[in-house]
Design a protein around this motif. Structure first.
Motif: not given
Length: 299
Positions: A245-262, A264-270
């Motif tokens: 995203h223009n505003s985000y860089i993510i560490n893919q090791n902390y991704i627990s879920r990817i929802h293409n419809g919405n 968004v990516c969900y962060i583990k334990n958060s």
């Protein structure tokens, strides 16, 4: 005459054309293809394995997703990296480019003289490499001749007795243990007026842009602010960090879920949800591909 294949990766069609026109003035350079964005460029390089890559790292259109991070991605797939020639309009990223081991850094527009210098530089590197190999080879021969000259010729009977004695002697096999030096984790240091803040890169969940500064969120829940732009971090970080995203860089090791419809990516334990945009959808697809390429079962 040896031929050197090349690929041009640049989101500016006019720049691609100018680079190709200049390169065609050299019979030793062979054009393969060009790409206008990160994913196309990566696919071309992995498929054709060119000798040179002419790479734009500071494009006017951020949608192309081109940056020095492209070089870091190549190290994930290739044992031998093509020689990277950076072609851009500013000197600002020259120091960062050196850290990535680029072969040359040329300011646009590329000229005939620029390529003359690059090819002469290549010729010098290849010559020095050849000289070094020859020197090592000659040294080995000299050592071998020296050792041979020291060998004493013994009578046949004495030699036979020595051989029989060796056959009767017990064979002792010494186990040699090779100590492996563990790779040190990447440490990120945030400096501010004499204050040095250290953190393990592996502990960083994501980066969020905040005007000309960037907020760094750790897996402990802590947030640290760095007075650098998100684009700066994008240019120096490699896998597993990726911009979505223009505003985000993510560490893919902390991704627990990817929802293409919405989107968004969900962060583990958060409960945090990180949005991704259409501009960086190719990067999200790459994350999904990375997951599926590992020890993976889809149900």
């Amino acid at each position: 005459m040896r031929k050197y294949s090349y690929i041009i990766i640049d989101n500016d069609a006019e720049s691609v054309l100018k680079t190709r026109i200049v390169a065609e003035g050299f019979s030793e350079l062979t054009f393969i293809a060009s790409a206008t964005n990160y994913q196309q460029g990566l696919n071309l390089v992995l498929e054709h394995r060119p000798y040179f890559i002419f790479l734009e790292i500071d494009p006017q259109d951020s949608a192309s997703n081109l940056s020095l991070a492209f070089i870091g991605e190549l190290y994930r797939f290739l044992s031998v990296i093509p020689k990277i020639i950076i072609t851009t309009v500013t000197k600002e990223l020259a120091f960062d480019a050196i850290q990535y081991g680029v072969f040359d850094y040329i300011l646009k527009p590329l000229t005939h003289v620029d390529l003359v210098k690059t090819l002469l530089k290549l010729e010098k590197v290849l010559f020095e490499s050849k000289e070094q190999k020859t020197s090592v080879s000659e040294s080995s021969v000299a050592i071998l001749e020296e050792n041979v000259s020291e060998v004493k010729i013994t009578p046949f009977i004495e030699e036979k007795e020595q051989i029989e004695a060796k056959e009767e002697a017990p064979v002792i096999i010494q186990e040699v243990q090779i100590q492996q030096i563990p790779e040190k984790p990447l440490i990120l240091c945030i400096k501010s007026y004499g204050d040095y803040r250290y953190m393990n890169a592996a502990d960083i969940c994501y980066f969020q842009a905040d005007n000309n500064s960037t907020d760094i969120y750790l897996n402990s829940g802590e947030m640290v602010t760095a007075f650098k732009t998100l684009k700066h971090f994008e240019s120096i970080l490699v896998h597993p960090f990726i911009r979505i995203h223009n505003s985000y860089i993510i560490n893919q090791n902390y991704i627990s879920r990817i929802h293409n419809g919405n989107s968004v990516c969900y962060i583990k334990n958060s409960t945090k949800k990180i949005p991704f945009s259409k501009t960086y959808k190719a990067n999200v697809d790459l994350i999904i591909a990375n997951f599926s390429a590992g020890n993976y079962i889809e149900i």
